[in-house]
Motif scaffolding. Structure first.
Motif, short mmCIF file in Angstrom:
data_model
loop_
_atom_site.label_atom_id
_atom_site.label_comp_id
_atom_site.label_asym_id
_atom_site.label_seq_id
_atom_site.Cartn_x
_atom_site.Cartn_y
_atom_site.Cartn_z
N ARG A 27 0.82 -1.21 0.00
CA ARG A 27 0.00 0.00 0.00
C ARG A 27 0.86 1.26 0.00
O ARG A 27 0.60 2.20 -0.72
CB ARG A 27 -0.91 -0.01 1.23
CG ARG A 27 -1.92 1.11 1.28
CD ARG A 27 -2.80 0.96 2.50
NE ARG A 27 -3.77 2.02 2.61
CZ ARG A 27 -4.58 2.19 3.65
NH1 ARG A 27 -4.53 1.33 4.65
NH2 ARG A 27 -5.44 3.18 3.70
N TYR A 28 1.86 1.28 0.83
CA TYR A 28 2.78 2.40 0.92
C TYR A 28 4.20 1.84 0.97
O TYR A 28 4.41 0.66 1.18
CB TYR A 28 2.54 3.23 2.19
CG TYR A 28 1.13 3.77 2.34
CD1 TYR A 28 0.67 4.80 1.52
CD2 TYR A 28 0.27 3.25 3.30
CE1 TYR A 28 -0.62 5.29 1.67
CE2 TYR A 28 -1.02 3.74 3.44
CZ TYR A 28 -1.45 4.77 2.63
OH TYR A 28 -2.72 5.25 2.77
N LEU A 29 5.15 2.71 0.78
CA LEU A 29 6.54 2.32 0.96
C LEU A 29 6.83 2.39 2.45
O LEU A 29 7.23 3.43 2.98
CB LEU A 29 7.48 3.24 0.17
CG LEU A 29 7.37 3.14 -1.35
CD1 LEU A 29 8.30 4.16 -2.02
CD2 LEU A 29 7.72 1.74 -1.81
N VAL A 30 6.61 1.29 3.15
CA VAL A 30 6.78 1.25 4.59
C VAL A 30 7.81 0.20 4.96
O VAL A 30 8.15 -0.67 4.16
CB VAL A 30 5.45 0.95 5.31
CG1 VAL A 30 4.42 2.02 5.02
CG2 VAL A 30 4.93 -0.42 4.88
N ASP A 31 8.30 0.30 6.14
CA ASP A 31 9.22 -0.70 6.68
C ASP A 31 8.67 -1.13 8.03
O ASP A 31 9.05 -0.60 9.06
CB ASP A 31 10.63 -0.11 6.82
CG ASP A 31 11.64 -1.14 7.32
OD1 ASP A 31 11.31 -2.34 7.25
OD2 ASP A 31 12.71 -0.74 7.79
#
Length: 205
Positions: free
Chosen positions: A41-45
């Motif tokens: 969905r998002y560029l998350v870590d």
């Protein structure tokens, strides 16, 4: 006592408990590992400890023992089975909680185990609801139906869980704990008060 033993055995609890224990031991061996949330969905870590995810498996495995293939005999039993079912559901919860706590032996923190306990409560509730709606063979349907979107869509762009993604929340989240308990209570109500249901194999015979 013979009635209780028969009640447990006809549901296949020993086999299911053995399988869940095997899963718990594997999870304990990998207690220090983390599962990364896909960057969908998002560029998350964002990642969660494996010990917080494994309760999903415990819930699904144990929920397959919800109903007996001898449902007709339970309906006509001289001794009411509602009390047996209620005690059995509480015993399933205690067993699931015990299995979820095994990673403590491998050094998992109290916060991780608290989150795992919350998750097994909620997912077991969903599994019991699924077992009542679709049969014990499909008890996995609702838990996995919840877990999939949670894993793919449950993290916001600020790297925090969505409010509805309760299983990703930290152990300190009161709202996530309340939702998990509510799911379990609903699951107990539909499983304990309904009539005994045959397994899918018995229904198809």
């Amino acid at each position: 006592m013979p009635t209780v033993l028969a009640f447990v055995r006809c549901r296949g609890l020993p086999r299911a408990a053995g399988l869940a224990l095997l899963v718990a031991l594997v999870a304990t061996a990998f207690a220090g590992q983390r599962l990364a949330v896909p960057e969908f969905r998002y560029l998350v870590d964002f990642s969660v400890p494996v010990a917080e995810v494994v309760p999903l498996a415990h819930a699904v495995i144990l929920a397959t023992t919800m109903f007996s293939p001898m449902a007709d005999l339970e309906r006509t039993a001289a001794q009411p089975m509602s009390r047996h079912r209620g005690i059995y559901l509480v015993a399933l919860l205690l067993l699931a909680l015990g299995l979820s706590a095994l990673p403590l032996l491998a050094g998992a923190t109290g916060q991780v185990i608290a989150s795992a306990a919350r998750n097994v409560v909620g997912y077991l509730g969903l599994a019991m609801i699924g077992a009542r709606l679709f049969g014990s063979g499909l008890a996995w349907l609702l838990p996995l139906g919840m877990f999939g979107p949670t894993l793919l869509l449950g993290v916001r762009s600020d790297n925090t869980p969505e409010p509805w993604a309760w299983s990703l929340h930290p152990s300190s989240s009161a709202s996530a704990a309340a939702l998990a308990v509510a799911l379990w209570v609903v699951g107990v109500c539909v499983a304990a008060t309904g009539q005994p249901r045959q397994t899918e194999r018995a229904e198809q015979s």
